[in-house]
Scaffold this active site. Structure first.
Site, PDB file in Angstrom:
ATOM      1  CG  LEU A 285      -1.941  -1.088   1.400  1.00  0.00           C
ATOM      2  CD1 LEU A 285      -2.671  -0.936   2.739  1.00  0.00           C
ATOM      3  CD2 LEU A 285      -2.941  -1.088   0.254  1.00  0.00           C
ATOM      4  CG  ASP A 286       0.454   4.350  -2.875  1.00  0.00           C
ATOM      5  OD1 ASP A 286       1.317   3.565  -3.317  1.00  0.00           O
ATOM      6  OD2 ASP A 286      -0.404   4.909  -3.580  1.00  0.00           O
ATOM      7  NE  ARG A 287       5.582   8.614   3.199  1.00  0.00           N
ATOM      8  CZ  ARG A 287       6.682   8.724   3.942  1.00  0.00           C
ATOM      9  NH1 ARG A 287       6.590   8.765   5.254  1.00  0.00           N
ATOM     10  NH2 ARG A 287       7.852   8.819   3.367  1.00  0.00           N
TER      11      ARG A 287
ATOM     12  CB  THR B  87      -3.124   3.781   0.829  1.00  0.00           C
ATOM     13  OG1 THR B  87      -3.039   4.617  -0.337  1.00  0.00           O
ATOM     14  CG2 THR B  87      -4.376   2.922   0.724  1.00  0.00           C
TER      15      THR B  87
ATOM     16  NE  ARG C 297      -2.238   8.565  -4.869  1.00  0.00           N
ATOM     17  CZ  ARG C 297      -1.011   8.859  -4.442  1.00  0.00           C
ATOM     18  NH1 ARG C 297      -0.190   7.880  -4.074  1.00  0.00           N
ATOM     19  NH2 ARG C 297      -0.598  10.116  -4.410  1.00  0.00           N
TER      20      ARG C 297
END
Length: 297
Positions: A129-131, A133, A228
Protein backbone atom coordinates in the site's frame (compact mmCIF):
# COMPACT_ATOMS: atom_id res chain seq x y z
CA UNK A 1 9.49 -23.29 9.91
CA UNK A 2 7.17 -25.25 7.61
CA UNK A 3 6.20 -28.86 8.33
CA UNK A 4 4.07 -31.24 6.29
CA UNK A 5 3.51 -34.99 6.04
CA UNK A 6 3.57 -36.73 2.67
CA UNK A 7 0.01 -38.10 2.39
CA UNK A 8 -0.76 -41.76 1.99
CA UNK A 9 -1.35 -42.78 -1.60
CA UNK A 10 1.42 -40.51 -2.89
CA UNK A 11 4.21 -42.13 -4.84
CA UNK A 12 7.73 -42.09 -3.33
CA UNK A 13 9.69 -39.20 -4.82
CA UNK A 14 13.06 -37.54 -4.60
CA UNK A 15 12.94 -34.58 -2.24
CA UNK A 16 14.01 -32.18 -4.98
CA UNK A 17 11.23 -33.34 -7.30
CA UNK A 18 8.66 -33.27 -4.49
CA UNK A 19 9.43 -29.61 -3.73
CA UNK A 20 9.07 -28.75 -7.40
CA UNK A 21 5.71 -30.54 -7.48
CA UNK A 22 4.61 -28.58 -4.42
CA UNK A 23 5.29 -25.33 -6.33
CA UNK A 24 8.42 -24.25 -4.52
CA UNK A 25 9.99 -21.64 -6.78
CA UNK A 26 13.30 -22.36 -8.49
CA UNK A 27 14.93 -19.54 -6.52
CA UNK A 28 13.73 -20.95 -3.22
CA UNK A 29 14.75 -24.52 -4.11
CA UNK A 30 18.25 -23.32 -4.93
CA UNK A 31 18.45 -21.37 -1.67
CA UNK A 32 17.33 -24.38 0.37
CA UNK A 33 19.81 -26.61 -1.44
CA UNK A 34 22.66 -24.26 -0.49
CA UNK A 35 21.62 -24.02 3.17
CA UNK A 36 22.96 -26.80 5.45
CA UNK A 37 20.29 -28.68 7.41
CA UNK A 38 17.51 -26.51 5.94
CA UNK A 39 15.43 -29.64 5.23
CA UNK A 40 14.87 -32.53 7.58
CA UNK A 41 12.91 -35.73 7.02
CA UNK A 42 11.57 -37.36 10.17
CA UNK A 43 13.79 -35.05 12.20
CA UNK A 44 17.08 -35.82 10.43
CA UNK A 45 19.02 -33.73 7.89
CA UNK A 46 18.99 -35.47 4.53
CA UNK A 47 20.73 -35.14 1.16
CA UNK A 48 18.92 -33.24 -1.59
CA UNK A 49 18.20 -36.41 -3.60
CA UNK A 50 16.73 -38.37 -0.68
CA UNK A 51 13.62 -40.41 -1.55
CA UNK A 52 10.62 -39.57 0.63
CA UNK A 53 7.67 -41.92 1.08
CA UNK A 54 4.09 -41.55 2.36
CA UNK A 55 4.03 -40.81 6.06
CA UNK A 56 7.41 -39.06 6.08
CA UNK A 57 7.42 -35.73 7.92
CA UNK A 58 9.30 -33.01 6.03
CA UNK A 59 10.42 -29.95 8.00
CA UNK A 60 11.83 -26.86 6.29
CA UNK A 61 13.66 -24.14 8.17
CA UNK A 62 13.92 -20.79 6.44
CA UNK A 63 17.29 -19.04 6.50
CA UNK A 64 16.93 -15.61 8.09
CA UNK A 65 18.50 -13.29 5.55
CA UNK A 66 16.66 -10.12 6.50
CA UNK A 67 18.63 -6.89 6.83
CA UNK A 68 15.60 -5.06 8.23
CA UNK A 69 16.03 -3.99 11.85
CA UNK A 70 13.29 -5.09 14.26
CA UNK A 71 11.40 -2.21 15.87
CA UNK A 72 8.59 -2.42 18.39
CA UNK A 73 5.69 -0.52 16.85
CA UNK A 74 1.92 -0.86 17.37
CA UNK A 75 0.40 -3.45 15.03
CA UNK A 76 -3.31 -3.84 14.35
CA UNK A 77 -3.44 -7.51 13.36
CA UNK A 78 -6.70 -8.54 11.68
CA UNK A 79 -5.72 -12.17 11.06
CA UNK A 80 -2.78 -14.40 11.91
CA UNK A 81 -1.83 -18.07 11.75
CA UNK A 82 1.43 -19.98 11.36
CA UNK A 83 1.68 -19.13 7.66
CA UNK A 84 0.54 -15.54 7.22
CA UNK A 85 -0.92 -12.44 8.80
CA UNK A 86 -3.07 -9.49 7.74
CA UNK A 87 -2.33 -6.09 9.25
CA UNK A 88 -4.52 -2.98 9.26
CA UNK A 89 -1.95 -0.34 8.30
CA UNK A 90 -2.42 3.28 9.41
CA UNK A 91 -1.97 6.11 6.94
CA UNK A 92 1.46 7.72 7.02
CA UNK A 93 3.41 4.50 7.60
CA UNK A 94 5.77 3.29 4.87
CA UNK A 95 5.45 -0.42 4.10
CA UNK A 96 9.13 -1.06 3.39
CA UNK A 97 12.34 0.87 4.11
CA UNK A 98 13.41 3.08 1.24
CA UNK A 99 16.78 4.52 0.38
CA UNK A 100 17.47 7.64 2.41
CA UNK A 101 14.44 7.18 4.71
CA UNK A 102 15.53 5.85 8.12
CA UNK A 103 12.03 6.27 9.55
CA UNK A 104 10.21 3.25 11.06
CA UNK A 105 8.20 1.16 8.60
CA UNK A 106 5.67 -1.64 8.68
CA UNK A 107 8.46 -4.03 7.72
CA UNK A 108 10.43 -3.14 10.86
CA UNK A 109 7.36 -3.82 12.99
CA UNK A 110 6.66 -7.15 11.28
CA UNK A 111 10.25 -8.34 11.75
CA UNK A 112 10.02 -7.48 15.46
CA UNK A 113 6.67 -9.28 15.76
CA UNK A 114 8.01 -12.43 14.10
CA UNK A 115 11.08 -12.51 16.28
CA UNK A 116 8.97 -12.26 19.43
CA UNK A 117 7.23 -15.41 18.17
CA UNK A 118 10.58 -17.14 17.68
CA UNK A 119 10.22 -17.14 13.89
CA UNK A 120 12.73 -15.94 11.26
CA UNK A 121 12.54 -12.18 11.13
CA UNK A 122 12.05 -11.64 7.39
CA UNK A 123 9.44 -9.52 5.63
CA UNK A 124 7.44 -11.16 2.82
CA UNK A 125 4.63 -8.82 1.67
CA UNK A 126 2.16 -10.25 -0.84
CA UNK A 127 1.12 -6.76 -1.95
CA UNK A 128 1.83 -3.21 -0.86
CA UNK A 129 0.00 0.00 0.00
CA UNK A 130 1.16 3.56 -0.56
CA UNK A 131 2.48 5.34 2.51
CA UNK A 132 -0.69 7.43 2.94
CA UNK A 133 -3.17 4.67 2.08
CA UNK A 134 -4.64 2.99 5.14
CA UNK A 135 -6.11 -0.49 5.48
CA UNK A 136 -5.52 -4.19 5.06
CA UNK A 137 -2.25 -5.64 3.79
CA UNK A 138 -1.42 -9.34 3.41
CA UNK A 139 1.98 -10.61 4.57
CA UNK A 140 3.40 -14.13 4.31
CA UNK A 141 5.56 -15.53 7.09
CA UNK A 142 7.91 -17.37 4.76
CA UNK A 143 8.98 -17.17 1.11
CA UNK A 144 7.12 -20.34 0.14
CA UNK A 145 3.72 -19.00 1.22
CA UNK A 146 4.57 -15.66 -0.40
CA UNK A 147 5.22 -17.47 -3.68
CA UNK A 148 2.00 -19.50 -3.41
CA UNK A 149 -0.02 -16.31 -2.95
CA UNK A 150 1.68 -14.19 -5.61
CA UNK A 151 2.67 -16.56 -8.42
CA UNK A 152 0.96 -16.44 -11.80
CA UNK A 153 -0.96 -19.63 -10.96
CA UNK A 154 -2.20 -18.35 -7.59
CA UNK A 155 -5.91 -17.93 -6.99
CA UNK A 156 -6.93 -14.26 -7.24
CA UNK A 157 -6.80 -12.08 -4.15
CA UNK A 158 -9.78 -9.74 -3.99
CA UNK A 159 -8.85 -6.28 -2.74
CA UNK A 160 -11.57 -3.69 -2.21
CA UNK A 161 -11.01 -0.01 -1.44
CA UNK A 162 -13.11 2.96 -0.39
CA UNK A 163 -12.27 6.44 -1.63
CA UNK A 164 -13.75 9.90 -1.12
CA UNK A 165 -13.64 11.64 -4.48
CA UNK A 166 -14.47 14.96 -6.06
CA UNK A 167 -17.77 15.02 -7.94
CA UNK A 168 -20.22 12.28 -8.89
CA UNK A 169 -18.94 9.65 -11.34
CA UNK A 170 -21.11 9.05 -14.41
CA UNK A 171 -22.04 6.35 -14.93
CA UNK A 172 -22.12 5.66 -11.18
CA UNK A 173 -20.56 2.22 -11.69
CA UNK A 174 -18.32 0.68 -14.31
CA UNK A 175 -14.81 -0.43 -15.22
CA UNK A 176 -11.89 1.91 -15.80
CA UNK A 177 -9.73 0.11 -18.35
CA UNK A 178 -6.77 2.33 -19.13
CA UNK A 179 -3.03 1.47 -19.28
CA UNK A 180 -0.85 3.03 -16.60
CA UNK A 181 2.80 3.98 -17.00
CA UNK A 182 5.44 6.26 -15.54
CA UNK A 183 5.00 9.97 -16.22
CA UNK A 184 7.97 11.12 -18.33
CA UNK A 185 10.45 13.06 -16.21
CA UNK A 186 9.12 11.75 -12.88
CA UNK A 187 10.28 8.82 -10.76
CA UNK A 188 7.09 8.85 -8.68
CA UNK A 189 4.10 10.01 -10.70
CA UNK A 190 2.16 7.69 -13.00
CA UNK A 191 -0.24 8.49 -15.80
CA UNK A 192 -2.61 6.89 -18.28
CA UNK A 193 -0.62 6.40 -21.50
CA UNK A 194 -0.86 4.19 -24.60
CA UNK A 195 2.43 2.42 -23.89
CA UNK A 196 1.65 1.80 -20.21
CA UNK A 197 0.91 -1.53 -18.61
CA UNK A 198 -2.62 -2.95 -18.80
CA UNK A 199 -4.66 -1.73 -15.83
CA UNK A 200 -8.32 -2.23 -14.92
CA UNK A 201 -10.33 -1.05 -11.91
CA UNK A 202 -13.97 -1.79 -11.10
CA UNK A 203 -15.73 1.13 -9.41
CA UNK A 204 -19.12 1.67 -7.82
CA UNK A 205 -20.55 4.80 -6.20
CA UNK A 206 -21.65 3.93 -2.67
CA UNK A 207 -23.12 7.29 -1.67
CA UNK A 208 -22.87 10.99 -2.42
CA UNK A 209 -22.15 13.73 0.09
CA UNK A 210 -22.71 17.20 -1.32
CA UNK A 211 -20.34 17.72 -4.25
CA UNK A 212 -18.38 14.58 -3.34
CA UNK A 213 -18.86 10.81 -3.51
CA UNK A 214 -17.80 7.66 -1.71
CA UNK A 215 -16.61 5.13 -4.28
CA UNK A 216 -15.86 1.43 -3.78
CA UNK A 217 -13.12 0.09 -6.00
CA UNK A 218 -11.78 -3.36 -6.78
CA UNK A 219 -8.46 -3.96 -8.48
CA UNK A 220 -8.29 -6.31 -11.45
CA UNK A 221 -4.58 -5.50 -11.83
CA UNK A 222 -2.05 -4.09 -9.41
CA UNK A 223 -0.17 -1.18 -10.96
CA UNK A 224 1.59 1.49 -8.91
CA UNK A 225 -0.88 4.27 -7.97
CA UNK A 226 -3.51 2.54 -10.13
CA UNK A 227 -6.62 3.67 -8.25
CA UNK A 228 -5.34 7.21 -7.84
CA UNK A 229 -4.43 7.53 -11.51
CA UNK A 230 -7.64 5.93 -12.76
CA UNK A 231 -9.93 8.14 -10.66
CA UNK A 232 -8.05 11.26 -11.77
CA UNK A 233 -8.33 10.04 -15.38
CA UNK A 234 -12.08 9.65 -14.85
CA UNK A 235 -12.22 13.28 -13.74
CA UNK A 236 -12.86 12.47 -10.07
CA UNK A 237 -9.56 12.71 -8.16
CA UNK A 238 -9.36 11.46 -4.60
CA UNK A 239 -9.76 14.16 -1.96
CA UNK A 240 -6.38 15.01 -0.44
CA UNK A 241 -4.43 13.53 -3.36
CA UNK A 242 -2.61 16.64 -4.55
CA UNK A 243 -0.24 14.56 -6.70
CA UNK A 244 -3.17 13.69 -8.98
CA UNK A 245 -5.30 16.83 -8.73
CA UNK A 246 -7.22 16.23 -5.49
CA UNK A 247 -7.88 19.15 -3.16
CA UNK A 248 -6.20 19.13 0.28
CA UNK A 249 -8.67 21.66 1.73
CA UNK A 250 -10.64 18.94 3.57
CA UNK A 251 -8.06 16.23 4.28
CA UNK A 252 -4.28 16.27 4.20
CA UNK A 253 -3.72 12.82 2.67
CA UNK A 254 -5.39 10.83 -0.11
CA UNK A 255 -8.74 9.66 1.27
CA UNK A 256 -8.17 6.05 0.20
CA UNK A 257 -8.65 3.01 2.44
CA UNK A 258 -8.08 -0.71 1.75
CA UNK A 259 -11.38 -1.77 3.28
CA UNK A 260 -11.73 -5.46 2.40
CA UNK A 261 -9.55 -8.44 1.56
CA UNK A 262 -10.59 -11.95 0.52
CA UNK A 263 -8.41 -14.88 -0.51
CA UNK A 264 -8.11 -18.65 -0.43
CA UNK A 265 -5.62 -19.84 2.16
CA UNK A 266 -2.59 -21.16 0.29
CA UNK A 267 -2.12 -24.12 2.63
CA UNK A 268 -5.53 -25.09 4.01
CA UNK A 269 -7.63 -23.82 1.10
CA UNK A 270 -10.30 -22.20 3.27
CA UNK A 271 -11.76 -18.87 2.19
CA UNK A 272 -10.74 -15.93 4.36
CA UNK A 273 -12.66 -12.65 4.15
CA UNK A 274 -11.69 -9.61 6.21
CA UNK A 275 -12.88 -6.02 6.46
CA UNK A 276 -11.65 -2.80 8.01
CA UNK A 277 -13.70 0.20 9.11
CA UNK A 278 -12.87 3.66 7.78
CA UNK A 279 -10.06 5.28 9.77
CA UNK A 280 -10.99 8.29 11.94
CA UNK A 281 -9.87 10.99 9.48
CA UNK A 282 -11.98 9.61 6.63
CA UNK A 283 -14.95 8.80 8.86
CA UNK A 284 -14.93 12.30 10.37
CA UNK A 285 -14.66 13.89 6.94
CA UNK A 286 -17.58 11.82 5.66
CA UNK A 287 -19.69 12.86 8.67
CA UNK A 288 -18.79 16.49 8.00
CA UNK A 289 -19.76 16.20 4.34
CA UNK A 290 -23.09 14.65 5.26
CA UNK A 291 -23.86 17.30 7.92
CA UNK A 292 -26.09 20.20 6.86
CA UNK A 293 -24.33 23.58 6.76
CA UNK A 294 -24.82 25.87 9.74
CA UNK A 295 -24.85 29.64 9.82
CA UNK A 296 -26.50 32.76 11.13
CA UNK A 297 -29.66 34.60 9.98
Amino acid sequence: MFTFTLPGGEQPAQLSKLLRRLNFSLTLRRKLKRTPDAIRVNGRPVPWQTAVTPGDVITISWPDESTIAPLSLPLAISYEDEHLLVVDKPAGLLVHPASGTPEPTLANAIVHHLRTLGEPGAFHPVHRLDRNTSGLILIAKNPYVQHLLSSENAKPIERSYLALVTGHPLPPAGVIDAPVGRLPGSIIERTVCPDGKTAATIYETVTTAGPHSVVRLRLLTGRTHQIRVHLAHLGHPILGDDLYGGSTALIARPALHAAALAFSHPIGGERISLSSALPPDMAQLLDKLHSPPTGGD
